[in-house]
Design a protein around this motif. Structure first.
Motif, mmCIF file in Angstrom:
data_model
loop_
_atom_site.group_PDB
_atom_site.id
_atom_site.type_symbol
_atom_site.label_atom_id
_atom_site.label_comp_id
_atom_site.label_asym_id
_atom_site.label_seq_id
_atom_site.Cartn_x
_atom_site.Cartn_y
_atom_site.Cartn_z
ATOM 1 N N GLU A 1 0.860 -1.180 0.000
ATOM 2 C CA GLU A 1 0.000 0.000 0.000
ATOM 3 C C GLU A 1 0.893 1.226 0.000
ATOM 4 N N LEU A 2 0.715 2.068 -1.007
ATOM 5 C CA LEU A 2 1.476 3.307 -1.087
ATOM 6 C C LEU A 2 0.685 4.430 -0.427
ATOM 7 N N VAL A 3 1.387 5.304 0.273
ATOM 8 C CA VAL A 3 0.756 6.466 0.881
ATOM 9 C C VAL A 3 1.541 7.719 0.511
ATOM 10 N N LEU A 4 0.829 8.815 0.434
ATOM 11 C CA LEU A 4 1.441 10.115 0.235
ATOM 12 C C LEU A 4 1.769 10.646 1.621
ATOM 13 N N ILE A 5 2.974 11.164 1.807
ATOM 14 C CA ILE A 5 3.324 11.730 3.107
ATOM 15 C C ILE A 5 3.722 13.192 2.950
ATOM 16 N N THR A 6 3.365 13.954 3.966
ATOM 17 C CA THR A 6 3.711 15.373 4.037
ATOM 18 C C THR A 6 4.149 15.667 5.472
ATOM 19 N N GLY A 7 4.576 16.893 5.697
ATOM 20 C CA GLY A 7 4.858 17.337 7.058
ATOM 21 C C GLY A 7 3.581 17.320 7.876
ATOM 22 N N ARG A 8 3.712 17.264 9.181
ATOM 23 C CA ARG A 8 2.550 17.200 10.071
ATOM 24 C C ARG A 8 1.656 18.435 9.950
ATOM 25 N N SER A 9 2.219 19.558 9.523
ATOM 26 C CA SER A 9 1.435 20.798 9.447
ATOM 27 C C SER A 9 0.487 20.839 8.245
ATOM 28 N N THR B 1 5.703 6.616 11.399
ATOM 29 C CA THR B 1 4.307 7.001 11.143
ATOM 30 C C THR B 1 3.901 8.254 11.909
ATOM 31 N N ALA B 2 4.480 8.485 13.080
ATOM 32 C CA ALA B 2 4.123 9.666 13.871
ATOM 33 C C ALA B 2 4.869 10.916 13.415
ATOM 34 N N ASP B 3 5.907 10.754 12.588
ATOM 35 C CA ASP B 3 6.735 11.883 12.175
ATOM 36 C C ASP B 3 6.167 12.661 10.993
ATOM 37 N N VAL B 4 5.260 12.017 10.261
ATOM 38 C CA VAL B 4 4.697 12.626 9.051
ATOM 39 C C VAL B 4 3.184 12.455 9.060
ATOM 40 N N ARG B 5 2.519 13.193 8.171
ATOM 41 C CA ARG B 5 1.083 13.003 7.990
ATOM 42 C C ARG B 5 0.886 12.149 6.745
ATOM 43 N N GLN B 6 0.038 11.132 6.877
ATOM 44 C CA GLN B 6 -0.252 10.237 5.765
ATOM 45 C C GLN B 6 -1.566 10.651 5.100
ATOM 46 N N HIS B 7 -1.567 10.572 3.778
ATOM 47 C CA HIS B 7 -2.752 10.907 2.997
ATOM 48 C C HIS B 7 -3.038 9.746 2.051
ATOM 49 N N ALA B 8 -4.273 9.317 2.006
ATOM 50 C CA ALA B 8 -4.655 8.208 1.133
ATOM 51 C C ALA B 8 -4.564 8.637 -0.330
ATOM 52 N N THR C 1 9.773 19.942 4.340
ATOM 53 C CA THR C 1 10.352 20.382 3.070
ATOM 54 C C THR C 1 9.475 20.084 1.864
ATOM 55 N N GLY C 2 8.653 19.035 1.942
ATOM 56 C CA GLY C 2 7.833 18.685 0.789
ATOM 57 C C GLY C 2 7.012 17.444 1.017
ATOM 58 N N PHE C 3 6.759 16.705 -0.078
ATOM 59 C CA PHE C 3 5.912 15.519 -0.015
ATOM 60 C C PHE C 3 6.590 14.371 -0.749
ATOM 61 N N ALA C 4 6.154 13.154 -0.429
ATOM 62 C CA ALA C 4 6.726 11.956 -1.057
ATOM 63 C C ALA C 4 5.670 10.860 -1.078
ATOM 64 N N ILE C 5 5.969 9.817 -1.830
ATOM 65 C CA ILE C 5 5.142 8.619 -1.856
ATOM 66 C C ILE C 5 6.023 7.467 -1.374
ATOM 67 N N VAL C 6 5.511 6.708 -0.414
ATOM 68 C CA VAL C 6 6.285 5.599 0.168
ATOM 69 C C VAL C 6 5.351 4.431 0.472
ATOM 70 N N PRO C 7 5.888 3.229 0.534
ATOM 71 C CA PRO C 7 5.081 2.104 1.003
ATOM 72 C C PRO C 7 4.769 2.272 2.487
ATOM 73 N N LEU C 8 3.538 2.002 2.858
ATOM 74 C CA LEU C 8 3.146 2.082 4.263
ATOM 75 C C LEU C 8 4.011 1.164 5.118
ATOM 76 N N SER C 9 4.380 0.011 4.585
ATOM 77 C CA SER C 9 5.213 -0.937 5.332
ATOM 78 C C SER C 9 6.564 -0.325 5.703
ATOM 79 N N VAL C 10 7.107 0.537 4.847
ATOM 80 C CA VAL C 10 8.385 1.186 5.136
ATOM 81 C C VAL C 10 8.215 2.177 6.284
ATOM 82 N N LEU C 11 7.131 2.968 6.241
ATOM 83 C CA LEU C 11 6.869 3.903 7.344
ATOM 84 C C LEU C 11 6.794 3.165 8.675
ATOM 85 N N LYS C 12 6.093 2.042 8.664
ATOM 86 C CA LYS C 12 5.942 1.264 9.901
ATOM 87 C C LYS C 12 7.261 0.648 10.326
ATOM 88 N N ALA C 13 8.012 0.079 9.379
ATOM 89 C CA ALA C 13 9.294 -0.559 9.714
ATOM 90 C C ALA C 13 10.288 0.453 10.279
#
Length: 177
Positions: A55-63, A138-145, A122-134
């Motif tokens: 599962e890929l997720v878009l991540i951004t800064g928490r703000s 997950t608490a360092d960034v905001r995830q967007h579906a 600084t910006g946004f990225a796309i990453v596998p959810l499994s990588v964020l968890k590993a």
């Protein structure tokens, strides 16, 4: 790979990483015997085997409050692997369909660096959810579906010609799940 190593400790496995395009070029040149690559890719002349889904997720800064469409990222910086990365290609296509070009792109060679840069705002990225968890990030960034058509991504084992005995055992092991 851990399970393969336990089953066949005498087989030396050399692991190299790279973008999907770079790994396919190494396969073409017979620099590597097989590669794990993610969709989308062109495998003309190769054998392929679907291995797992991510599962890929878009991540951004928490703000960043919410991202539901490409326009929400207008003017932001894309943080990604180099050109040739399948995930980057998927994200750029989604942005392009929404008429959005990133203000700039920063290229990194590791998920850790990408996630740290995104977490710093600084910006946004796309990453596998499994990588964020590993990476316990997950608490360092905001995830967007992401839209379903790009959220689910399949990784394949790709090789050329008749596999060696070791590769045949890997293929067999992966086929059993």
């Amino acid at each position: 790979l851990s399970r393969f190593h336990k089953l066949y400790p005498g087989v030396v496995v050399e692991l190299v990483s790279g973008t999907t395009d770079a790994l396919l070029k190494r396969l073409e040149a017979f620099d590597v015997e097989a590669a794990f690559v993610s969709q989308p890719f062109s495998a003309t002349g190769f054998e392929t085997m679907a291995v797992f889904e991510e599962e890929l997720v878009l991540i951004t800064g928490r703000s960043v409050a919410s991202v539901t469409r490409p326009g929400d990222l207008a003017g932001a910086t894309l943080i990604a692997f180099a050109q040739g990365c399948s995930y980057r290609r998927v994200l750029e296509q989604w942005l392009g369909k929404g008429g959005v070009l990133p203000s700039r792109s920063l290229e990194f060679s590791s998920y850790q660096a990408m996630i740290a840069c995104v977490a710093a705002g600084t910006g946004f990225a796309i990453v596998p959810l499994s990588v964020l968890k590993a990476l316990r990030a997950t608490a360092d960034v905001r995830q967007h579906a992401l839209p379903e058509r790009i959220r689910a991504n399949r990784t394949h084992l790709v090789w050329r010609g008749t596999p060696s005995v070791a590769l045949a055992r890997l293929i067999e092991m992966l086929g059993k799940g």
